[in-house]
Scaffold this motif. Sequence first.
Motif, PDB file in Angstrom:
ATOM      1  N   HIS A  52       0.658  -1.322  -0.114  1.00 37.76           N
ATOM      2  CA  HIS A  52      -0.003  -0.054   0.190  1.00 37.76           C
ATOM      3  C   HIS A  52       0.799   1.016  -0.045  1.00 37.76           C
ATOM      4  CE1 HIS A  52      -3.433  -2.561   0.133  1.00 37.76           C
ATOM      5  NE2 HIS A  52      -3.530  -2.412   1.596  1.00 37.76           N
ATOM      6  N   PRO A  53       1.790   1.376  -0.979  1.00 38.18           N
ATOM      7  CA  PRO A  53       2.665   2.870  -0.924  1.00 38.18           C
ATOM      8  C   PRO A  53       1.644   3.718  -1.581  1.00 38.18           C
ATOM      9  CG  PRO A  53       3.435   1.119  -2.584  1.00 38.18           C
ATOM     10  CD  PRO A  53       2.366   0.485  -1.545  1.00 38.18           C
ATOM     11  N   LEU A  54       0.793   3.232  -2.352  1.00 37.04           N
ATOM     12  CA  LEU A  54      -0.088   4.380  -3.236  1.00 37.04           C
ATOM     13  C   LEU A  54      -1.494   4.446  -2.597  1.00 37.04           C
ATOM     14  CD1 LEU A  54       0.927   3.271  -6.796  1.00 37.04           C
ATOM     15  CD2 LEU A  54       1.844   5.100  -5.459  1.00 37.04           C
ATOM     16  N   GLU A  55      -1.780   5.770  -1.977  1.00 40.82           N
ATOM     17  CA  GLU A  55      -3.184   5.804  -1.369  1.00 40.82           C
ATOM     18  C   GLU A  55      -4.138   6.046  -2.403  1.00 40.82           C
ATOM     19  OE1 GLU A  55      -2.804   8.939   1.109  1.00 40.82           O
ATOM     20  OE2 GLU A  55      -1.559   8.238   2.456  1.00 40.82           O
ATOM     21  N   SER A  56      -3.879   6.308  -3.772  1.00 34.19           N
ATOM     22  CA  SER A  56      -4.832   6.451  -4.818  1.00 34.19           C
ATOM     23  C   SER A  56      -5.267   5.190  -5.406  1.00 34.19           C
ATOM     24  CB  SER A  56      -4.266   7.585  -5.787  1.00 34.19           C
ATOM     25  OG  SER A  56      -3.084   6.925  -6.491  1.00 34.19           O
ATOM     26  N   THR A  57      -4.939   4.104  -5.047  1.00 31.83           N
ATOM     27  CA  THR A  57      -5.246   2.898  -5.505  1.00 31.83           C
ATOM     28  C   THR A  57      -6.083   2.038  -4.598  1.00 31.83           C
ATOM     29  OG1 THR A  57      -3.269   1.844  -4.757  1.00 31.83           O
ATOM     30  CG2 THR A  57      -3.544   2.782  -7.204  1.00 31.83           C
ATOM     31  N   ASN A  58      -6.628   1.263  -4.785  1.00 36.11           N
ATOM     32  CA  ASN A  58      -7.433   0.038  -4.025  1.00 36.11           C
ATOM     33  C   ASN A  58      -6.427  -0.866  -3.495  1.00 36.11           C
ATOM     34  OD1 ASN A  58      -9.887   0.451  -6.740  1.00 36.11           O
ATOM     35  ND2 ASN A  58     -10.499   0.596  -4.283  1.00 36.11           N
ATOM     36  N   SER A  59      -5.290  -1.055  -4.089  1.00 37.41           N
ATOM     37  CA  SER A  59      -4.331  -1.911  -3.264  1.00 37.41           C
ATOM     38  C   SER A  59      -3.159  -1.654  -4.111  1.00 37.41           C
ATOM     39  CB  SER A  59      -4.438  -3.413  -3.399  1.00 37.41           C
ATOM     40  OG  SER A  59      -3.629  -4.217  -2.551  1.00 37.41           O
ATOM     41  N   SER A  60      -1.870  -1.561  -3.600  1.00 40.26           N
ATOM     42  CA  SER A  60      -0.580  -1.463  -4.250  1.00 40.26           C
ATOM     43  C   SER A  60       0.600  -2.004  -3.567  1.00 40.26           C
ATOM     44  CB  SER A  60      -0.327   0.134  -4.545  1.00 40.26           C
ATOM     45  OG  SER A  60      -0.227   0.805  -3.321  1.00 40.26           O
ATOM     46  N   ALA A  61       1.694  -2.223  -4.155  1.00 37.64           N
ATOM     47  CA  ALA A  61       2.794  -2.896  -3.750  1.00 37.64           C
ATOM     48  C   ALA A  61       4.066  -2.284  -4.387  1.00 37.64           C
ATOM     49  CB  ALA A  61       2.735  -4.374  -3.587  1.00 37.64           C
ATOM     50  N   LEU A  62       5.248  -2.174  -3.724  1.00 35.89           N
ATOM     51  CA  LEU A  62       6.409  -1.879  -4.216  1.00 35.89           C
ATOM     52  C   LEU A  62       7.331  -2.921  -3.997  1.00 35.89           C
ATOM     53  CD1 LEU A  62       8.185   0.262  -5.877  1.00 35.89           C
ATOM     54  CD2 LEU A  62       8.512   1.400  -3.739  1.00 35.89           C
ATOM     55  N   VAL A  63       8.016  -3.643  -5.085  1.00 32.87           N
ATOM     56  CA  VAL A  63       8.883  -4.476  -4.723  1.00 32.87           C
ATOM     57  C   VAL A  63      10.243  -4.240  -5.585  1.00 32.87           C
ATOM     58  CG1 VAL A  63       9.406  -6.874  -5.422  1.00 32.87           C
ATOM     59  CG2 VAL A  63       7.246  -6.414  -4.512  1.00 32.87           C
ATOM     60  N   LYS A  64      11.367  -4.569  -4.728  1.00 32.95           N
ATOM     61  CA  LYS A  64      12.838  -4.478  -5.220  1.00 32.95           C
ATOM     62  C   LYS A  64      13.305  -5.674  -5.039  1.00 32.95           C
ATOM     63  CE  LYS A  64      15.207  -0.818  -5.014  1.00 32.95           C
ATOM     64  NZ  LYS A  64      16.211   0.352  -4.426  1.00 32.95           N
ATOM     65  N   ILE A  65      14.095  -6.219  -6.194  1.00 36.06           N
ATOM     66  CA  ILE A  65      15.141  -7.383  -5.735  1.00 36.06           C
ATOM     67  C   ILE A  65      16.181  -6.727  -6.595  1.00 36.06           C
ATOM     68  CG2 ILE A  65      15.751  -9.651  -6.528  1.00 36.06           C
ATOM     69  CD1 ILE A  65      12.685 -10.388  -6.602  1.00 36.06           C
ATOM     70  N   GLY A  66      17.261  -6.474  -5.595  1.00 35.21           N
ATOM     71  CA  GLY A  66      18.702  -5.647  -6.266  1.00 35.21           C
ATOM     72  C   GLY A  66      18.018  -4.408  -6.699  1.00 35.21           C
ATOM     73  N   ASN A  67      18.469  -3.975  -7.952  1.00 34.33           N
ATOM     74  CA  ASN A  67      18.083  -2.860  -8.513  1.00 34.33           C
ATOM     75  C   ASN A  67      16.708  -3.283  -9.243  1.00 34.33           C
ATOM     76  OD1 ASN A  67      20.472  -1.252  -7.537  1.00 34.33           O
ATOM     77  ND2 ASN A  67      21.528  -1.948  -9.199  1.00 34.33           N
ATOM     78  N   THR A  68      16.275  -4.071  -9.498  1.00 30.62           N
ATOM     79  CA  THR A  68      15.055  -4.369 -10.306  1.00 30.62           C
ATOM     80  C   THR A  68      13.906  -3.915  -9.508  1.00 30.62           C
ATOM     81  OG1 THR A  68      15.958  -6.325 -11.594  1.00 30.62           O
ATOM     82  CG2 THR A  68      13.688  -5.877 -11.744  1.00 30.62           C
TER      83      THR A  68
END
Length: 296
Positions: A52-68
């Motif tokens: 939930h990093p984005l409040e403007s959406t119904n749901s969200s996710a931010l994922v990092k693996i290394g730099n990707t």
Amino acid sequence: MSAAVPSSSNELQAEAFKRLYPNEYYAKFISKSLRPDGRPLGGARATTIGIHPLESTNSSALVKIGNTTAMAGMKLQHFAISSDQPVEGDLAVSVEMAAFASSETRPGRQSEAAQCVQEQIRTALRSAGAVELGELAIDKSHAWAVFLDIYVLNADGSLLDVCLLAAVSALLGLRLPHVEVNDQGQVVTKAEMGGSAAEVRRFGLKTVPMALTCGLYSGHLIADPTSEEETLAASLVSTIVDASGCIVGLYKAGGSATADEGMLLQCIEATKIRYKELMVLLKQALAEKGIQDTGI
């Protein structure tokens, strides 16, 4: 008396050697069972999951693996079900690369890599039974359509692994508003019917698919390759498994299928181990947001 050579000069020489002779540079590390970034051959990069990093959406996710890095955002929209359609909702998946995601990205044109990942995620979520579309039904005449948009901010290898993890993280964080269809055939919230606006219901996954990409370099299996390692690898394999270890998807690029049979088996086993690592991180990320009734 000779002057000492600055360390920065040595670093520049190493960088020049790497650019001019990438295979030779990489082989020096592989011969010691290491990677240029210090990882063992079977080790994945540092992984972070934000729910939930984005409040403007119904749901969200931010994922990092290394730099990707990939951001998944979800929007809900209700629609009427026609009499000849099954009583179920819909899930639409799209993957888009930011213009700065990689040197191969071209503004205004979807990359081939994004198209492949988009289809692989759609297959893992729908065809493998991870998503039960019937649970998106509001009643026999209306249902929810879920729009899952994945935006790749940095494509530094193992793109499927990151995008799929972002997708399932956002789906596990999704809560459906508790709505009803009134006498006029309109979808209304509980608040509009005089109830609590905070009422929601969980939308779960029947299974949580996870992916791991492996590369074959000079007979060695390397897990979670960077973009540089992917260009050097003789072949690449991305495996998707579920909690029980069943193979949900297997995608191979380049190389001979018969010659790499052993690699396929190794990659499958490595994916099962990686699955457990990712599940721990995912549960922690969900718990931090107070989301614990996911069924995983």
